[in-house]
Design a protein around this motif. Sequence first.
Motif, PDB file in Angstrom:
ATOM      1  N   ASP A   1      44.516  53.683  40.156  1.00  0.00           N
ATOM      2  CA  ASP A   1      45.636  52.406  40.453  1.00  0.00           C
ATOM      3  C   ASP A   1      46.543  52.984  39.525  1.00  0.00           C
ATOM      4  O   ASP A   1      46.431  53.599  38.836  1.00  0.00           O
ATOM      5  N   ALA A   2      47.647  52.181  39.503  1.00  0.00           N
ATOM      6  CA  ALA A   2      48.722  52.392  38.413  1.00  0.00           C
ATOM      7  C   ALA A   2      48.175  51.941  37.591  1.00  0.00           C
ATOM      8  O   ALA A   2      47.314  51.050  37.220  1.00  0.00           O
ATOM      9  N   PHE A   3      48.595  51.919  36.092  1.00  0.00           N
ATOM     10  CA  PHE A   3      48.260  52.094  34.861  1.00  0.00           C
ATOM     11  C   PHE A   3      48.684  50.805  34.435  1.00  0.00           C
ATOM     12  O   PHE A   3      48.107  49.833  33.959  1.00  0.00           O
ATOM     13  N   ILE A   4      50.023  50.881  34.785  1.00  0.00           N
ATOM     14  CA  ILE A   4      50.229  49.495  33.731  1.00  0.00           C
ATOM     15  C   ILE A   4      49.904  47.932  34.578  1.00  0.00           C
ATOM     16  O   ILE A   4      49.064  47.053  32.878  1.00  0.00           O
TER      17      ILE A   4
ATOM     18  N   LYS B   1      45.250  49.146  35.513  1.00  0.00           N
ATOM     19  CA  LYS B   1      44.299  49.884  34.694  1.00  0.00           C
ATOM     20  C   LYS B   1      44.128  48.864  33.178  1.00  0.00           C
ATOM     21  O   LYS B   1      43.172  48.684  33.131  1.00  0.00           O
ATOM     22  N   LEU B   2      45.023  49.104  32.668  1.00  0.00           N
ATOM     23  CA  LEU B   2      45.576  48.509  31.886  1.00  0.00           C
ATOM     24  C   LEU B   2      44.872  46.461  31.107  1.00  0.00           C
ATOM     25  O   LEU B   2      43.684  46.443  30.600  1.00  0.00           O
ATOM     26  N   PRO B   3      45.105  45.962  32.370  1.00  0.00           N
ATOM     27  CA  PRO B   3      45.001  44.498  31.817  1.00  0.00           C
ATOM     28  C   PRO B   3      43.518  45.060  32.683  1.00  0.00           C
ATOM     29  O   PRO B   3      43.303  43.882  31.745  1.00  0.00           O
ATOM     30  N   SER B   4      42.506  45.275  33.516  1.00  0.00           N
ATOM     31  CA  SER B   4      41.367  45.828  33.751  1.00  0.00           C
ATOM     32  C   SER B   4      41.115  46.486  32.449  1.00  0.00           C
ATOM     33  O   SER B   4      39.754  45.757  32.114  1.00  0.00           O
ATOM     34  N   MET B   5      41.663  46.569  32.079  1.00  0.00           N
ATOM     35  CA  MET B   5      40.661  47.992  30.759  1.00  0.00           C
ATOM     36  C   MET B   5      40.069  47.063  29.538  1.00  0.00           C
ATOM     37  O   MET B   5      39.226  46.577  29.616  1.00  0.00           O
ATOM     38  N   ILE B   6      41.696  46.083  29.656  1.00  0.00           N
ATOM     39  CA  ILE B   6      41.134  44.679  28.347  1.00  0.00           C
ATOM     40  C   ILE B   6      40.520  43.439  29.185  1.00  0.00           C
ATOM     41  O   ILE B   6      39.356  43.349  28.066  1.00  0.00           O
ATOM     42  N   ALA B   7      40.359  43.057  29.680  1.00  0.00           N
ATOM     43  CA  ALA B   7      39.524  42.709  30.919  1.00  0.00           C
ATOM     44  C   ALA B   7      38.207  42.601  30.768  1.00  0.00           C
ATOM     45  O   ALA B   7      36.968  42.232  30.507  1.00  0.00           O
ATOM     46  N   ASN B   8      38.200  43.607  30.947  1.00  0.00           N
ATOM     47  CA  ASN B   8      36.004  44.443  30.811  1.00  0.00           C
ATOM     48  C   ASN B   8      35.609  44.392  30.156  1.00  0.00           C
ATOM     49  O   ASN B   8      34.667  44.105  29.062  1.00  0.00           O
ATOM     50  N   ARG B   9      36.898  44.736  28.428  1.00  0.00           N
ATOM     51  CA  ARG B   9      36.340  44.807  27.241  1.00  0.00           C
ATOM     52  C   ARG B   9      36.063  42.932  26.963  1.00  0.00           C
ATOM     53  O   ARG B   9      34.648  42.827  26.137  1.00  0.00           O
TER      54      ARG B   9
ATOM     55  N   TYR C   1      33.562  45.812  35.710  1.00  0.00           N
ATOM     56  CA  TYR C   1      33.563  44.255  36.505  1.00  0.00           C
ATOM     57  C   TYR C   1      34.289  44.538  37.637  1.00  0.00           C
ATOM     58  O   TYR C   1      33.697  43.923  38.751  1.00  0.00           O
ATOM     59  N   GLY C   2      35.268  45.062  37.471  1.00  0.00           N
ATOM     60  CA  GLY C   2      36.034  45.035  38.779  1.00  0.00           C
ATOM     61  C   GLY C   2      35.659  45.718  40.013  1.00  0.00           C
ATOM     62  O   GLY C   2      36.163  45.160  41.247  1.00  0.00           O
ATOM     63  N   CYS C   3      35.379  46.619  39.974  1.00  0.00           N
ATOM     64  CA  CYS C   3      34.804  47.240  41.008  1.00  0.00           C
ATOM     65  C   CYS C   3      33.897  46.746  42.163  1.00  0.00           C
ATOM     66  O   CYS C   3      32.706  45.759  41.785  1.00  0.00           O
ATOM     67  N   SER C   4      34.272  46.799  43.717  1.00  0.00           N
ATOM     68  CA  SER C   4      33.515  45.872  43.894  1.00  0.00           C
ATOM     69  C   SER C   4      32.620  46.740  44.922  1.00  0.00           C
ATOM     70  O   SER C   4      30.920  46.464  45.400  1.00  0.00           O
ATOM     71  N   LEU C   5      32.239  47.931  45.228  1.00  0.00           N
ATOM     72  CA  LEU C   5      30.878  48.288  45.097  1.00  0.00           C
ATOM     73  C   LEU C   5      30.071  48.523  44.624  1.00  0.00           C
ATOM     74  O   LEU C   5      29.771  49.278  43.460  1.00  0.00           O
ATOM     75  N   LYS C   6      29.006  48.137  45.068  1.00  0.00           N
ATOM     76  CA  LYS C   6      27.761  47.037  43.625  1.00  0.00           C
ATOM     77  C   LYS C   6      26.810  47.337  44.317  1.00  0.00           C
ATOM     78  O   LYS C   6      26.889  46.502  45.637  1.00  0.00           O
ATOM     79  N   VAL C   7      25.559  47.399  44.351  1.00  0.00           N
ATOM     80  CA  VAL C   7      24.147  46.754  45.195  1.00  0.00           C
ATOM     81  C   VAL C   7      23.631  45.541  44.694  1.00  0.00           C
ATOM     82  O   VAL C   7      23.112  46.029  42.950  1.00  0.00           O
ATOM     83  N   TYR C   8      22.969  44.866  45.561  1.00  0.00           N
ATOM     84  CA  TYR C   8      22.564  44.332  44.247  1.00  0.00           C
ATOM     85  C   TYR C   8      21.011  44.020  45.491  1.00  0.00           C
ATOM     86  O   TYR C   8      21.188  44.173  45.940  1.00  0.00           O
ATOM     87  N   ARG C   9      19.658  43.762  44.217  1.00  0.00           N
ATOM     88  CA  ARG C   9      18.523  43.100  45.620  1.00  0.00           C
ATOM     89  C   ARG C   9      19.103  41.651  46.119  1.00  0.00           C
ATOM     90  O   ARG C   9      19.498  40.440  44.952  1.00  0.00           O
TER      91      ARG C   9
ATOM     92  N   ILE D   1      48.931  40.831  39.208  1.00  0.00           N
ATOM     93  CA  ILE D   1      48.558  40.819  37.992  1.00  0.00           C
ATOM     94  C   ILE D   1      48.487  39.385  37.020  1.00  0.00           C
ATOM     95  O   ILE D   1      47.352  39.187  37.042  1.00  0.00           O
ATOM     96  N   SER D   2      48.874  38.176  38.167  1.00  0.00           N
ATOM     97  CA  SER D   2      47.611  37.190  38.164  1.00  0.00           C
ATOM     98  C   SER D   2      46.644  37.094  38.037  1.00  0.00           C
ATOM     99  O   SER D   2      45.780  35.182  37.428  1.00  0.00           O
ATOM    100  N   ARG D   3      45.735  37.450  39.034  1.00  0.00           N
ATOM    101  CA  ARG D   3      44.976  37.414  39.304  1.00  0.00           C
ATOM    102  C   ARG D   3      43.888  37.465  38.302  1.00  0.00           C
ATOM    103  O   ARG D   3      43.133  37.142  37.504  1.00  0.00           O
ATOM    104  N   THR D   4      44.503  38.657  36.611  1.00  0.00           N
ATOM    105  CA  THR D   4      43.909  38.636  35.468  1.00  0.00           C
ATOM    106  C   THR D   4      44.335  37.013  35.022  1.00  0.00           C
ATOM    107  O   THR D   4      42.394  37.119  33.844  1.00  0.00           O
ATOM    108  N   VAL D   5      44.810  36.279  34.841  1.00  0.00           N
ATOM    109  CA  VAL D   5      44.448  35.474  34.109  1.00  0.00           C
ATOM    110  C   VAL D   5      43.507  34.298  34.319  1.00  0.00           C
ATOM    111  O   VAL D   5      42.992  33.536  34.183  1.00  0.00           O
TER     112      VAL D   5
END
Length: 334
Positions: free
Chosen positions: A145-148, A151-159, A172-180, A227-231
């Motif tokens: 995906d685009a960096f600025i 990826k960048l907001p996502s990196m900060i958000a994940n930290r 955290y944002g990756c939708s591909l997940k497996v749950y019991r 970008i508003s999703r970050t907030v």
Amino acid sequence: MPTAVVDISDRPAILATGASPSLSIVVPIYNEEDSIPHLYRRLSAALERYGHAYEILAVDDGSRDQSFALLSELAASDPRLRVVRFRRNFGQTAAFAAGFDRARGDYIVTIDADLQNDPDDIPMLLARAGEGYDVVSGWRARRQDAFINRKLPSMIANRLISWVTGVHLHDYGCSLKVYRADVVKNINLYGELHRFIPAVASWQGVAVTEMAVRHEPRRYGTSKYGISRTVRVLLDLITVRFLLSYSTRPMQIFGLWGLVSILVGFAISLYLAFTKIIYNADIGSRPLLLLGVLLIILGVQFIGIGLMGELLMRTYYETQHKQIYVVREEINGV
Ligand code: UDP
Ligand code: MG
């Protein structure tokens, strides 16, 4: 690869023992008409190859294009494709929640409709779950995906999320997940909370891990977020943190700060009263007076909020017969 909560030594290895657990694939869909035919074909092929019983739960989140028409056409000839259609756009979290409510499989897999994740990664994640993990979270190690603005907001958000929740995941944002299934059916979702499921689950004492998955640029349709999703995610983070630490004891957090505030305010006022009485000093114009009064008022309000919180918390748990604990298993129980 760093993992979050990893003691699974006492877990039964479900998938590895040859038992054949069934799968529910939950796909949120909002105006994805371009991608749906490809999605259906690639997802079905991957699941077919994997060989376990499965159902695909496509949740149409109020699409205004041909998404629903396409899905209903596909579902007419494939009973394993179940389609839920919302009356309007309720958001991705709501779409996941609808899928989780209806899922009948032993494991629930979430994946986006845009094929940015590869359905062929699903068996790998399930194999990891079979080792005894309750949540296996995808990690877009080479995110396309685009960096600025992505990826960048996502990196900060994940930290930040990792730090605040104490559950360390790269993505955290990756939708591909497996749950019991039993784990995720236990979690109520609001707002943008779906991305916090691994953290919430981990607090409930389940084993969470992550695995690098493939990621491709979006080839069909357009992204639904900016970008508003970050907030919004950050605000949800505050909620999650609070709910999980203090939702059953609000008085202990608000009351504590209330008491501290009152005590400091009281000490300041006492000091000012002392200078006034003993030295006849003029305290009317001192900023300290304002601070002292402010702290006392704040403290009283905090304690009030704490008491309110206690009342609300009781209403919340008791009216919905919610438990304040999570049971793993029970022997000779009810
Ligand atoms: N989506 C949804 N409701 C919404 C927004 C998105 O169901 O209100 C779905 C969308 O169709 C896609 C997934 O959620 O399957 C992720 O959306 P998107 O790919 O646009 O997000 P990104 O990958 O760009 O973060
Ligand atoms: Mg996407």
